[in-house]
Design an enzyme around this catalytic site. Sequence first.
Site: not given
Ligand code: PLP
Length: 399
Positions: A197
């Site tokens: 990210k």
């Molecule tokens: C659109 C979206 N929502 C939620 C998430 C979840 O993020 P995390 O891995 O920090 O839980 C991601 C992770 O890639 C994502 O791309």
Amino acid sequence: MHISAPVEADFLISNMRPIPFYRHDLGEAELEMVKEVLGQPILTTGEYVERAERMFADYLGVPHCLCVTSCTGALHMSLLALGIGPGDEVITTPMTFIATATSIIEAGARPIFVDVEPASGNLDASIVEAAITPRTKAILPVHLFGLMCDMRALRAIADRHGLAIIEDSAHCVEGLRDGVRPGALGETACFSFYATKTLTCGEGGAVIARDVALYEKLRLLRLHGMNKIAADRAREGYTHWDMIVMGWKYNMSNIEAALLLPQFARLDSKLAQREALARRYAARLAGIPGVRLPIQSTGPNDVHARHLFPIWIANGRRDEVVTKLKQRRVDAMVNYRSIHLLNYFRDTFGFKAEDFPIAKEIGDSTLSLPFFPAMSDQDLDTVVDHLHTILEEPRRAVG
Ligand SMILES: Cc1ncc(COP(=O)(O)O)c(C=O)c1O
């Protein structure tokens, strides 16, 4: 010695320099900050986390922020803090990563998918209202790829029906649309600091809220529902703590916060680098038949957060192109196949492929090209050249 053409081509490909999908830019400043934390008594949630929360809230122009272990946790906590659970429905998009919808299921509620806009892949606000039932409690839009949803339209719908909005802003830190930033109109907005990210500490996330009462609920939910944490005990000495509500274990540690802290100052310059790369990709891809781009801008004063650089490949050739790019050592990804097509969602909710035709079409054609601030123009041009060559080749099955 005579080398036949295919062998020569294979030899050339095996000598190509790999082009990664993403490369983080964490370095000396982050190492120094982690060293500083290691010299302190508190490794868990404490001063460094509080500093990261303040910096992130200030960057986004909101009063409250909590750093957590993931965006998934931030979404789950948001739903719980808003009182959403069994028997409730939450409207969201199938054109997303699974965590958007699994957080709703974790909270005990049911995800209700609504199809997406053909130009952006974002939740289509013009058809959200038709999906609202007496059980609907919230809308959970995703600012896909970094392009903000139409939050003014979604807020108007939510207000007409007494619904909350939880923004999945995993892709969108720097975005702006119609003067609206992430978290400006939603009850909460949730961010990911996952390894690829814009801001990263390997694994992590944050939730922002405008309402102080909601923030206080989130704070309890983040750490076992306890009214005091280790940092309070270190500051104030031991006093009995209480468990006020059922809580979870979603707190970020000072070590992860140390990795984040130096990155805030680089956010805007890194976005400018990604923006320049995106413009170069768009210009270089313009003449290539069979390649379409999602909408690049929603308005002259709007800001695309440019988390990913997706392209849409026509004629069912996407998987072939991903494979052939990989053969040429270009690391491409698919973000995402529409999640209503995944077995779990089909089996649990009975979705059929044709239920969300626009999401299906985008999910079947989308491919994310290598894209990160330090990517060189030369590597970008190489990626485009390979793509061009692959698309000019006659279609051929790949193994
Ligand atoms: C659109 C979206 N929502 C939620 C998430 C979840 O993020 P995390 O891995 O920090 O839980 C991601 C992770 O890639 C994502 O791309």
